[in-house]
Design an enzyme around this catalytic site. Structure first.
Site, PDB file in Angstrom:
ATOM      1  N   GLU A  87       0.804  -1.069   0.178  1.00 56.98           N
ATOM      2  CA  GLU A  87       0.040   0.048  -0.015  1.00 56.98           C
ATOM      3  C   GLU A  87       0.867   1.246  -0.088  1.00 56.98           C
ATOM      4  O   GLU A  87       2.057   1.248   0.303  1.00 56.98           O
ATOM      5  CB  GLU A  87      -0.896  -0.043   1.144  1.00 56.98           C
ATOM      6  CG  GLU A  87      -0.296  -0.221   2.561  1.00 56.98           C
ATOM      7  CD  GLU A  87      -1.282  -0.245   3.558  1.00 56.98           C
ATOM      8  OE1 GLU A  87      -1.714  -1.363   3.750  1.00 56.98           O
ATOM      9  OE2 GLU A  87      -1.301   0.761   4.179  1.00 56.98           O
ATOM     10  N   CYS A 100       4.195   8.294  -0.589  1.00 59.46           N
ATOM     11  CA  CYS A 100       4.799   7.722   0.360  1.00 59.46           C
ATOM     12  C   CYS A 100       4.871   6.162  -0.178  1.00 59.46           C
ATOM     13  O   CYS A 100       3.853   5.646  -0.405  1.00 59.46           O
ATOM     14  CB  CYS A 100       3.746   7.737   1.683  1.00 59.46           C
ATOM     15  SG  CYS A 100       4.497   6.438   2.975  1.00 59.46           S
ATOM     16  N   CYS A 107       7.140  -6.413   7.162  1.00 60.84           N
ATOM     17  CA  CYS A 107       8.212  -5.885   7.630  1.00 60.84           C
ATOM     18  C   CYS A 107       8.656  -6.458   8.823  1.00 60.84           C
ATOM     19  O   CYS A 107       7.797  -7.330   9.622  1.00 60.84           O
ATOM     20  CB  CYS A 107       7.846  -4.408   8.293  1.00 60.84           C
ATOM     21  SG  CYS A 107       9.303  -3.615   9.007  1.00 60.84           S
ATOM     22  N   CYS A 111       7.634  -3.284  15.361  1.00 63.26           N
ATOM     23  CA  CYS A 111       7.273  -2.070  16.233  1.00 63.26           C
ATOM     24  C   CYS A 111       5.897  -2.213  16.831  1.00 63.26           C
ATOM     25  O   CYS A 111       4.997  -2.390  16.075  1.00 63.26           O
ATOM     26  CB  CYS A 111       7.430  -0.738  15.529  1.00 63.26           C
ATOM     27  SG  CYS A 111       9.257  -0.378  14.940  1.00 63.26           S
ATOM     28  N   CYS A 114       3.046  -0.344  15.275  1.00 59.72           N
ATOM     29  CA  CYS A 114       2.708  -0.242  13.687  1.00 59.72           C
ATOM     30  C   CYS A 114       2.141  -1.372  13.144  1.00 59.72           C
ATOM     31  O   CYS A 114       2.382  -2.612  13.463  1.00 59.72           O
ATOM     32  CB  CYS A 114       4.191  -0.163  13.212  1.00 59.72           C
ATOM     33  SG  CYS A 114       4.393  -0.237  11.133  1.00 59.72           S
ATOM     34  N   LEU A 215      12.865   7.999  16.121  1.00 65.65           N
ATOM     35  CA  LEU A 215      13.293   7.879  17.386  1.00 65.65           C
ATOM     36  C   LEU A 215      12.409   7.284  18.576  1.00 65.65           C
ATOM     37  O   LEU A 215      12.703   6.264  19.257  1.00 65.65           O
ATOM     38  CB  LEU A 215      14.022   9.050  17.759  1.00 65.65           C
ATOM     39  CG  LEU A 215      14.916   9.116  18.968  1.00 65.65           C
ATOM     40  CD1 LEU A 215      16.395   8.116  18.459  1.00 65.65           C
ATOM     41  CD2 LEU A 215      15.304  10.353  19.196  1.00 65.65           C
ATOM     42  N   ASN A 290      -1.195   7.012  15.048  1.00 69.53           N
ATOM     43  CA  ASN A 290      -2.851   6.701  14.615  1.00 69.53           C
ATOM     44  C   ASN A 290      -2.817   5.198  15.262  1.00 69.53           C
ATOM     45  O   ASN A 290      -2.128   4.244  15.272  1.00 69.53           O
ATOM     46  CB  ASN A 290      -2.414   6.126  12.947  1.00 69.53           C
ATOM     47  CG  ASN A 290      -2.793   7.249  12.116  1.00 69.53           C
ATOM     48  OD1 ASN A 290      -3.988   7.902  12.245  1.00 69.53           O
ATOM     49  ND2 ASN A 290      -2.125   7.423  11.276  1.00 69.53           N
ATOM     50  N   CYS A 333       0.974   3.111   8.414  1.00 74.39           N
ATOM     51  CA  CYS A 333       1.740   2.035   7.647  1.00 74.39           C
ATOM     52  C   CYS A 333       1.017   0.691   7.908  1.00 74.39           C
ATOM     53  O   CYS A 333       0.795   0.395   9.043  1.00 74.39           O
ATOM     54  CB  CYS A 333       3.093   1.847   8.484  1.00 74.39           C
ATOM     55  SG  CYS A 333       4.085   3.071   8.382  1.00 74.39           S
TER      56      CYS A 333
HETATM   57  N1  SAH Z   1      10.735   1.269   8.747  1.00 71.65           N
HETATM   58  C1  SAH Z   1      10.721   2.710   8.552  1.00 71.65           C
HETATM   59  C2  SAH Z   1       9.805   3.350   7.695  1.00 71.65           C
HETATM   60  C3  SAH Z   1       8.305   3.162   7.866  1.00 71.65           C
HETATM   61  S1  SAH Z   1       7.444   3.920   9.181  1.00 71.65           S
HETATM   62  C4  SAH Z   1      10.884   3.616   9.926  1.00 71.65           C
HETATM   63  O1  SAH Z   1      10.611   2.822  11.083  1.00 71.65           O
HETATM   64  O2  SAH Z   1      11.047   4.593  10.116  1.00 71.65           O
HETATM   65  C5  SAH Z   1       7.196   5.620   8.764  1.00 71.65           C
HETATM   66  C6  SAH Z   1       7.130   6.229  10.304  1.00 71.65           C
HETATM   67  O3  SAH Z   1       5.597   6.005  10.729  1.00 71.65           O
HETATM   68  C7  SAH Z   1       7.779   5.751  11.233  1.00 71.65           C
HETATM   69  O4  SAH Z   1       8.416   6.826  12.121  1.00 71.65           O
HETATM   70  C8  SAH Z   1       6.983   4.962  12.223  1.00 71.65           C
HETATM   71  O5  SAH Z   1       7.330   4.679  13.470  1.00 71.65           O
HETATM   72  C9  SAH Z   1       5.557   5.445  12.055  1.00 71.65           C
HETATM   73  N2  SAH Z   1       4.341   4.931  12.411  1.00 71.65           N
HETATM   74  C10 SAH Z   1       4.182   3.585  12.199  1.00 71.65           C
HETATM   75  N3  SAH Z   1       2.903   3.148  12.541  1.00 71.65           N
HETATM   76  C11 SAH Z   1       2.411   4.482  12.901  1.00 71.65           C
HETATM   77  C12 SAH Z   1       1.369   4.634  13.679  1.00 71.65           C
HETATM   78  N4  SAH Z   1       0.433   3.658  13.947  1.00 71.65           N
HETATM   79  N5  SAH Z   1       0.990   6.005  14.070  1.00 71.65           N
HETATM   80  C13 SAH Z   1       1.813   6.661  13.857  1.00 71.65           C
HETATM   81  N6  SAH Z   1       2.981   6.717  13.471  1.00 71.65           N
HETATM   82  C14 SAH Z   1       3.359   5.355  12.985  1.00 71.65           C
END
Ligand code: SAH
Length: 342
Positions: A87, A100, A107, A111, A114, A215, A290, A333
């Site tokens: 997506e 984006c 992945c 995290c 996510c 971070l 989110n 994401c």
């Molecule tokens: N893997 C990479 C890029 C993808 S995520 C990374 O970790 O940076 C892009 C950004 O969206 C990252 O900062 C991630 O932590 C954040 N992100 C992922 N899920 C999210 C959510 N549910 N709400 C807000 N930010 C989110």
């Protein structure tokens, strides 16, 4: 062969080896970036188009579903030629229309907040599958190779770009090729969860892209709760690698910081952030979380977010609360793909 995986010179070589005339490569390259399939390449002889279609795939990414948000952003579900789905999100901004893109199917970083990592990593995307997302959306919005409808790219979709390093670097080179889509490297941002060795490798390549570092916490203990990768690389190692990127490239580094209520947004966090970033050209992008189904983690209110931002600003840190887009269309994401898979 997936033709969007190739750069212009490689396409020429392929055609030369197949005994095709060299100017055909130029024609096909143009059609490819215009988002056309072989049967639409109207200035090529029918027989030639048929033989190309038998042997190759032009663009391996097809838009299967479009969700439009009230705020002008759009979310896409793409189908790949092996049946996998990924997506992406289109966001209109005053500094330019931004896409984006995803870099992996799934992945493996896992995290906590996510959706992309829920089912683990399925596979890496090829450079042509990342480029294919740009081609498909540009064409959907009425653009072509010369008249682009996308001026900025963020590698912030599903996947960890630096975990698919070679294909991502290849994508950056191909999408910015002046003979092709010619998207400026300075208009490309790559976001990483902080794979420090690869951040340094990227710095050494000096591609000219902006590095964003997720971070999300200032203490190892809290970062480890949110991001398993933090068990491998400490906050200070991540900051050091970001500083290396800044020093090598002269590019301002962006730090993404998802605000989690009661976890990472008190005064001590703001103070630690200001200490870490001292002497480095940096910007902190504060993200309103989110909410993802099945994840027991809460963001904060707009007011709390703004208060944390003000604390950072008062300490001399450049920081803003990121305007959240697409929350009505599962913009974060991996959310849309999850819905399709479950
Ligand atoms: N893997 C990479 C890029 C993808 S995520 C990374 O970790 O940076 C892009 C950004 O969206 C990252 O900062 C991630 O932590 C954040 N992100 C992922 N899920 C999210 C959510 N549910 N709400 C807000 N930010 C989110």
């Amino acid at each position: 062969m997936i033709l969007s995986d190739l750069n212009y010179d490689e396409l020429k070589t392929l055609f030369l080896q197949a005994g095709y005339q060299p100017f055909r490569a130029e024609q096909v390259y143009r059609w490819l970036l215009d988002g056309k399939d072989f049967f639409q390449m109207s200035n090529l002889p029918l027989q030639f188009r048929e033989s190309l279609a038998k042997e190759h795939i032009a663009c391996p990414v097809k838009i299967e579903e479009i969700l439009k948000s009230k705020d002008g952003s759009e979310k896409y579900l793409y189908g790949l030629s092996d049946g996998n789905i990924i997506e992406g999100v289109f966001m209109p901004h005053d500094y330019g229309d931004t896409l984006c893109v995803s870099t992996q199917v799934g992945c493996r970083m896992g995290c906590e907040f996510c959706a992309s990592g829920i089912g683990g990593l399925v596979r890496n995307l090829t450079s042509g599958e990342i480029l294919g997302q740009v081609i498909a959306v540009n064409a959907l919005r009425g653009g072509n190779m010369k008249d682009r409808k996308i001026s900025n790219i963020v590698l912030m979709g599903s996947g960890e770009p630096l975990d698919n390093f070679d294909n991502v670097v290849r994508f950056v080179k191909n999408v910015s090729d002046s003979r092709g889509l010619n998207i400026g490297r300075r208009s490309i941002s790559l976001s990483t969860c902080g794979l420090t060795d690869k951040m340094r490798e990227l710095a050494d390549l000096n591609l000219g892209v902006t590095l964003s570092v997720s971070l999300h916490a200032t203490l190892d203990e809290y970062r480890q709760r949110l991001m398993p990768i933090a068990k491998k690389y400490s906050v200070s190692q991540v900051i050091d690698a970001a500083r290396y990127y800044f020093e090598k490239t002269g590019r301002r580094v962006v730090f993404e910081y998802s605000m989690v209520k009661g976890v990472n947004m008190n005064y001590a966090d703001a103070r630690r952030l200001s200490e870490y970033l001292a002497g480095m050209s940096a910007h902190v992008n504060l993200i309103m979380l989110n909410k993802v189904d099945g994840k027991n983690i809460d963001g904060c209110s707009k007011l709390e977010g703004e208060r944390f931002c003000a604390k950072l600003n008062a300490l001399g840190v450049s920081a803003t609360v990121r305007r959240s887009m697409g929350s009505d269309i599962e913009g974060a994401c991996g959310q849309l793909r999850r819905r399709r898979l479950t």
